[in-house]
Design a protein around this motif. Structure first.
Motif, PDB file in Angstrom:
ATOM      1  N   UNK A 481       0.863  -1.176   0.000  1.00 27.81           N
ATOM      2  CA  UNK A 481       0.000   0.000   0.000  1.00 27.81           C
ATOM      3  C   UNK A 481       0.901   1.230   0.000  1.00 27.81           C
ATOM      4  N   UNK A 482       0.974   1.896  -1.147  1.00 25.36           N
ATOM      5  CA  UNK A 482       1.776   3.113  -1.311  1.00 25.36           C
ATOM      6  C   UNK A 482       0.793   4.250  -1.568  1.00 25.36           C
ATOM      7  N   UNK A 483       0.633   5.139  -0.586  1.00 22.39           N
ATOM      8  CA  UNK A 483      -0.372   6.195  -0.673  1.00 22.39           C
ATOM      9  C   UNK A 483       0.278   7.563  -0.559  1.00 22.39           C
ATOM     10  N   UNK A 484      -0.061   8.439  -1.492  1.00 23.19           N
ATOM     11  CA  UNK A 484       0.404   9.828  -1.503  1.00 23.19           C
ATOM     12  C   UNK A 484      -0.798  10.742  -1.312  1.00 23.19           C
ATOM     13  N   UNK A 485      -0.612  11.806  -0.488  1.00 24.20           N
ATOM     14  CA  UNK A 485      -1.642  12.835  -0.318  1.00 24.20           C
ATOM     15  C   UNK A 485      -0.976  14.202  -0.363  1.00 24.20           C
ATOM     16  N   UNK A 486      -1.598  15.145  -1.076  1.00 28.44           N
ATOM     17  CA  UNK A 486      -1.037  16.485  -1.169  1.00 28.44           C
ATOM     18  C   UNK A 486      -2.106  17.551  -1.255  1.00 28.44           C
ATOM     19  N   UNK A 502       2.052  27.667  -0.939  1.00 29.43           N
ATOM     20  CA  UNK A 502       2.062  26.847   0.271  1.00 29.43           C
ATOM     21  C   UNK A 502       1.663  25.435  -0.118  1.00 29.43           C
ATOM     22  N   UNK A 503       2.086  24.474   0.670  1.00 24.72           N
ATOM     23  CA  UNK A 503       1.703  23.110   0.348  1.00 24.72           C
ATOM     24  C   UNK A 503       2.179  22.103   1.359  1.00 24.72           C
ATOM     25  N   UNK A 504       1.378  21.080   1.567  1.00 21.73           N
ATOM     26  CA  UNK A 504       1.756  19.936   2.394  1.00 21.73           C
ATOM     27  C   UNK A 504       1.660  18.678   1.536  1.00 21.73           C
ATOM     28  N   UNK A 505       2.503  17.700   1.826  1.00 20.16           N
ATOM     29  CA  UNK A 505       2.435  16.422   1.130  1.00 20.16           C
ATOM     30  C   UNK A 505       2.888  15.328   2.073  1.00 20.16           C
ATOM     31  N   UNK A 506       2.392  14.126   1.840  1.00 15.53           N
ATOM     32  CA  UNK A 506       2.803  12.988   2.663  1.00 15.53           C
ATOM     33  C   UNK A 506       2.749  11.729   1.822  1.00 15.53           C
ATOM     34  N   UNK A 507       3.598  10.773   2.186  1.00 12.34           N
ATOM     35  CA  UNK A 507       3.587   9.456   1.558  1.00 12.34           C
ATOM     36  C   UNK A 507       3.808   8.410   2.636  1.00 12.34           C
ATOM     37  N   UNK A 508       3.012   7.353   2.562  1.00  9.88           N
ATOM     38  CA  UNK A 508       3.230   6.201   3.433  1.00  9.88           C
ATOM     39  C   UNK A 508       3.340   4.959   2.559  1.00  9.88           C
ATOM     40  N   UNK A 509       4.469   4.281   2.659  1.00 14.87           N
ATOM     41  CA  UNK A 509       4.740   3.071   1.875  1.00 14.87           C
ATOM     42  C   UNK A 509       4.777   1.899   2.844  1.00 14.87           C
ATOM     43  N   UNK A 510       3.801   0.985   2.698  1.00 13.50           N
ATOM     44  CA  UNK A 510       3.722  -0.199   3.549  1.00 13.50           C
ATOM     45  C   UNK A 510       3.818  -1.449   2.685  1.00 13.50           C
ATOM     46  N   UNK A 511       4.715  -2.340   3.077  1.00 14.63           N
ATOM     47  CA  UNK A 511       4.883  -3.617   2.392  1.00 14.63           C
ATOM     48  C   UNK A 511       5.088  -4.679   3.464  1.00 14.63           C
ATOM     49  N   UNK A 512       4.156  -5.612   3.557  1.00 11.77           N
ATOM     50  CA  UNK A 512       4.264  -6.622   4.602  1.00 11.77           C
ATOM     51  C   UNK A 512       3.713  -7.942   4.076  1.00 11.77           C
TER      52      UNK A 512
END
Length: 536
Positions: A481-486, A502-512
């Motif tokens: 699950x690789x999710x990007x939000x901006x 201005x801007x915010x961004x985030x990414x969470x990369x989960x591999x299990x």
């Protein structure tokens, strides 16, 4: 199993990532975050894992040192490494790049002996300059690396009085001595040009064939944003005869051999808002994943020593319109105990493509799309270890809702693509089944206010599950699950220093899965990295 799932499993990668980046690389405190973007920002990073490297003797070879100012390819020569043998436990590609000034995002490729080993795009720079790197496990191309080869690389670019960024890259291969954990292809082939199109001449003892297609919509036209196209009579700037559904097909001698959903790549200028991507690129932007087609059911036809026509096409592109690139590599595993393997294609069944794109006009125009396709191919081979039957089933589906207002001052999309594949192999040994389920999601909108302020809010998802079975019993499994939000905004049509971005961004990369866990979170605010955390 796909390269992305297997390249970094798992626990060892988390330790490597800690060594490579730091266990919580220093991040900014709230007081260090500026009120808006300045003239410099954090170098591009991604939450995806680095390539796990074995503890073995290694040798390094430079593939390219180049500066890209125009559309002239870099051409060089590759010589195999000395001192690490001619079989390797792993081969790792690394690209280091830097650029400064003003420049668009650019798409590039790297070929060794005609084989495409990397498809990439570039970040957009700050005035003060940025540096980034890309790593990729390229062990599967070992056959290509065993002999001297021509090298060609291109990142098409424009440098003039406005666009000043020269793209400077260094690319190397690191070879690790030993045997790979999984058997690599015996041959890596490319398609040959012929008067009838492109052809493949396979070794007569082939027992498994997989085609890779690096399919990307690009070029700055509407096919870069194919998922937003609409059909007449809708009043939208990007048109396609049947709407946004795209499907990448591969045919062998005119017979449909594989179908796939293209990944909805977003480059670093995408959605009209580079401030979303200055630090965190969209998933896969710097390392474009190829589509894989298991062509083993067709090997009984291909093993006759003759050239066979192989065609790749993108369904849904308006006739005569360019914008897609789809180079093909062919990976071949051979039967070492047979000079020729014989067999036959026994089934090739496809449903009709379902594609409904409904336009509803109004103060907010709307297009609802529902589409899908299903294909089953099956064949057998008489190998040195008995008769082997391979059945590949693939099912695609796409749903989307596209909304926009007059003048496209509000333009939004909520879309999901699924690509499910089952490969079942039966013979004298245990039955083997691999089930892969991929889902891509895109949900966001760009709005332009009366104050000429453009804002983009966007979430992207790249998800995959893989399960391998032996005689019906699960042996390995994984979940990605690789999710990007901006969320970013700036004032349009003013000099850079007056954009007040201005801007915010985030990414969470989960591999299990059955081999462990990798979980990495990155967050940025105004181009400053504020969170860099590993959760496993």
């Amino acid at each position: 199993m796909s390269r992305q799932i297997v390249m970094s499993m798992f626990a060892g990668v988390a330790l490597l990532a800690s060594a490579f980046f730091g266990t919580g690389a220093a991040v900014a405190q709230a007081a260090d975050v500026p009120a808006e973007f300045g003239t410099d920002w954090h170098d591009p990073v991604t939450a995806a894992p680095p390539v796990d490297r074995p503890h073995a003797r290694s040798c390094q070879v430079t593939l390219a040192d180049a500066q890209f100012r125009d559309f002239t390819p870099y051409r060089g020569a590759y010589t195999p490494p000395q001192g690490c043998g001619d079989h390797w436990s792993k081969v790792v590609l690394r690209l280091d790049g830097k650029v400064k000034g003003r420049q668009y995002d650019r798409l590039g490729y790297l070929h060794v002996g005609g084989v495409e080993i990397l498809r990439t795009s570039t970040p957009e720079p700050s005035p003060d300059g940025i540096a980034w790197h890309v790593e990729k496990d390229v062990t599967r191309y070992s056959d290509t690396f065993r002999s001297p080869q021509d090298v060609e690389m291109l990142i098409g670019n424009v440098v003039d009085g406005t666009y000043t960024g020269v793209i400077d890259v260094h690319v190397s291969l690191t070879f690790y001595a030993g045997r790979p954990a999984e058997r690599t292809p015996d041959r890596v082939l490319t398609l040959a040009d012929s008067p009838d199109g492109t052809t493949l001449t396979a070794p007569r003892n082939s027992e498994r064939i997989v085609a890779e297609v690096y399919a990307t919509g690009s070029g700055g036209g509407c096919e870069e944003f194919w998922y937003l196209t609409v059909a007449d009579p809708a009043s939208y700037s990007c048109k396609a005869d049947h709407g946004p559904y795209r499907e990448v097909q591969i045919k062998v001698d005119g017979q449909l051999a594989g179908i796939a959903a293209p990944f909805p790549n977003v480059w670093t200028g995408g959605w009209s808002n580079p401030f979303l991507w200055y630090v965190l690129p969209a998933p896969g932007a710097f390392d474009v994943r190829p589509i894989e087609y298991d062509l083993t059911p067709f090997v009984g036809l291909l093993d006759d020593g003759r050239p066979h026509r192989v065609d790749v096409s993108v369904i849904g592109v308006p006739a005569g319109q360019s914008g897609w690139s789809a180079p093909v590599n062919v990976l071949v595993w051979q039967d070492a105990h047979r000079a020729q393997v014989t067999g036959a294609l026994t089934a090739d069944r496809a449903t009709d493509i379902a594609n409904s794109s409904t336009y509803t006009p109004g103060s907010e125009n709307r297009v609802n799309t529902e589409a899908g396709h299903r294909l089953t191919v099956s064949g057998y081979l008489d190998t040195s270890h008995g008769r082997v039957t391979t059945t590949v089933t693939r099912a695609l589906a796409n749903t989307s809702v596209h909304r926009w207002t007059e003048g496209e001052n509000t333009d939004g999309l909520d879309a999901t693509w699924s690509d499910d594949q089952t490969v079942a192999v039966g013979g004298q040994g245990p039955a083997r089944t691999t089930r892969t389920h991929r889902t891509y999601t895109m949900n966001g909108a760009t709005t332009i206010g009366t104050d000429n302020r453009l804002r983009t809010v966007l979430t992207l998802g790249d998800r995959a599950s893989v399960v391998e079975l032996r005689d019906g019993w699960r042996t390995t499994w994984s979940q990605l699950d690789d999710t990007y939000s901006g969320d970013a905004a700036y004032t349009m049509n003013v000099p850079r220093d007056q954009r007040h971005a201005v801007g915010t961004s985030s990414e969470r990369y989960r591999l299990y899965g059955s081999d462990g866990c990798y979980d990495h979170v990155l967050t940025t605010v105004q181009g400053v990295l504020t969170e860099d955390r590993y959760r496993c």
